[in-house]
Design an enzyme around this catalytic site. Sequence first.
Site, PDB file in Angstrom:
ATOM      1  N   SER A  63      58.796  31.185  39.357  1.00  0.00           N
ATOM      2  CA  SER A  63      57.675  32.171  39.631  1.00  0.00           C
ATOM      3  C   SER A  63      57.122  32.741  38.721  1.00  0.00           C
ATOM      4  O   SER A  63      55.625  32.751  38.657  1.00  0.00           O
ATOM      5  CB  SER A  63      57.947  33.503  40.577  1.00  0.00           C
ATOM      6  N   LYS A  66      53.292  30.975  38.512  1.00  0.00           N
ATOM      7  CA  LYS A  66      52.486  31.892  39.791  1.00  0.00           C
ATOM      8  C   LYS A  66      51.733  32.531  38.295  1.00  0.00           C
ATOM      9  O   LYS A  66      50.158  32.283  39.100  1.00  0.00           O
ATOM     10  CB  LYS A  66      53.040  32.873  40.341  1.00  0.00           C
ATOM     11  N   TYR A 188      53.292  23.457  45.099  1.00  0.00           N
ATOM     12  CA  TYR A 188      54.002  24.324  44.582  1.00  0.00           C
ATOM     13  C   TYR A 188      55.119  24.367  43.835  1.00  0.00           C
ATOM     14  O   TYR A 188      55.592  24.910  42.823  1.00  0.00           O
ATOM     15  CB  TYR A 188      54.214  25.640  45.901  1.00  0.00           C
ATOM     16  N   TYR A 240      58.011  41.216  42.563  1.00  0.00           N
ATOM     17  CA  TYR A 240      58.090  41.811  44.154  1.00  0.00           C
ATOM     18  C   TYR A 240      58.638  43.649  44.081  1.00  0.00           C
ATOM     19  O   TYR A 240      57.550  44.362  43.827  1.00  0.00           O
ATOM     20  CB  TYR A 240      59.280  41.094  44.670  1.00  0.00           C
ATOM     21  N   VAL A 258      63.132  33.037  38.987  1.00  0.00           N
ATOM     22  CA  VAL A 258      64.343  33.412  39.456  1.00  0.00           C
ATOM     23  C   VAL A 258      65.585  31.932  38.933  1.00  0.00           C
ATOM     24  O   VAL A 258      66.332  31.970  38.488  1.00  0.00           O
ATOM     25  CB  VAL A 258      64.876  32.720  40.934  1.00  0.00           C
TER      26      VAL A 258
END
Length: 304
Positions: A63, A66, A188, A240, A258
């Site tokens: 992530s 991103k 993605y 998050y 992760v």
Amino acid sequence: MDYKLILQTIKNEVAALENTGNVATYIPELAKIDPSKFGMHLNCISSGEFNFGDCNERFSIQSISKVFSLTLAMTLMGDELFERVDVEPSGDPFNSLVQLEYEQGIPRNPFINAGALVISDILISKLENPKKEFIEFVRKLSGNPSIDINESVFNSELSNSFRNAALVNLMKSFGNIENAIEDILDFYIYQCSVSMSCAELSKAFEIYANSGASFNSEEQIITSRKTKRVNAIMQTCGFYDEAGEFSFRVGLPGKSGVGGGIVAVHPGQYTVTVWSPPLNPKGNSELGMYALERLTTLTGLSIF
Ligand code: GLN
């Protein structure tokens, strides 16, 4: 500031801790990583670089990618981007579906999976060769043309992408997805499967600490206004449902993945990356958070 001594202190402290986190297993390939890996790389604007451990070994950035995809999309599009993805913390896990139903397919922010999938959709619409242009962008930011994806991680996630498929399908039903679902998942998962080391990530994140330009470059990659906005989203949404805790303990904008990596930024001062694969229950590197908390405590340098 004796950064060398501070990193040595953190190294000793981390070595004495028990790591109670768990390596991510929902992407089977990530479960194979050695949980004892630990690397840290600090990259200061004016005082040089300091590091220890497995800081030059590449790992799956997941992530953290991103941030790169949002940045690339922001160079291609103006404020209308934020009509398709919001900038509010979600308070929910990274792969949650529930808010999307209530909020008519508009993801809370670009750093949860739903939001990053909308950014993937935008990049596919805007770029001629999205994967190639994405990886070249990351290579350019890190000054390293050898950066690439890990094919095994890519294939492993592609064949286990049921939740992400559900997210894109739900958003498509609300009219917030333009392209084919398989193409979005393919892009993605490609961006998530990029492998980089702590040193390479600290380098690639220089633009966020230096108003949109790398430390020793005149070239403006994004405007300082857009840089400020990316940093604001990292601060409020980078972890998050643990974004508040990270702000509270560390006090820097940052982004986790992760794969166990965390990159944090002190605008005007430094970038720092830590890598320790075992994750806490919220999906963020357990020892990584500890090490960053100690860094801002021992240096007295956080944004607050
Ligand atoms: N590729 C991962 C996923 O979509 C990234 C998640 C993460 O790093 N938090 O589940």
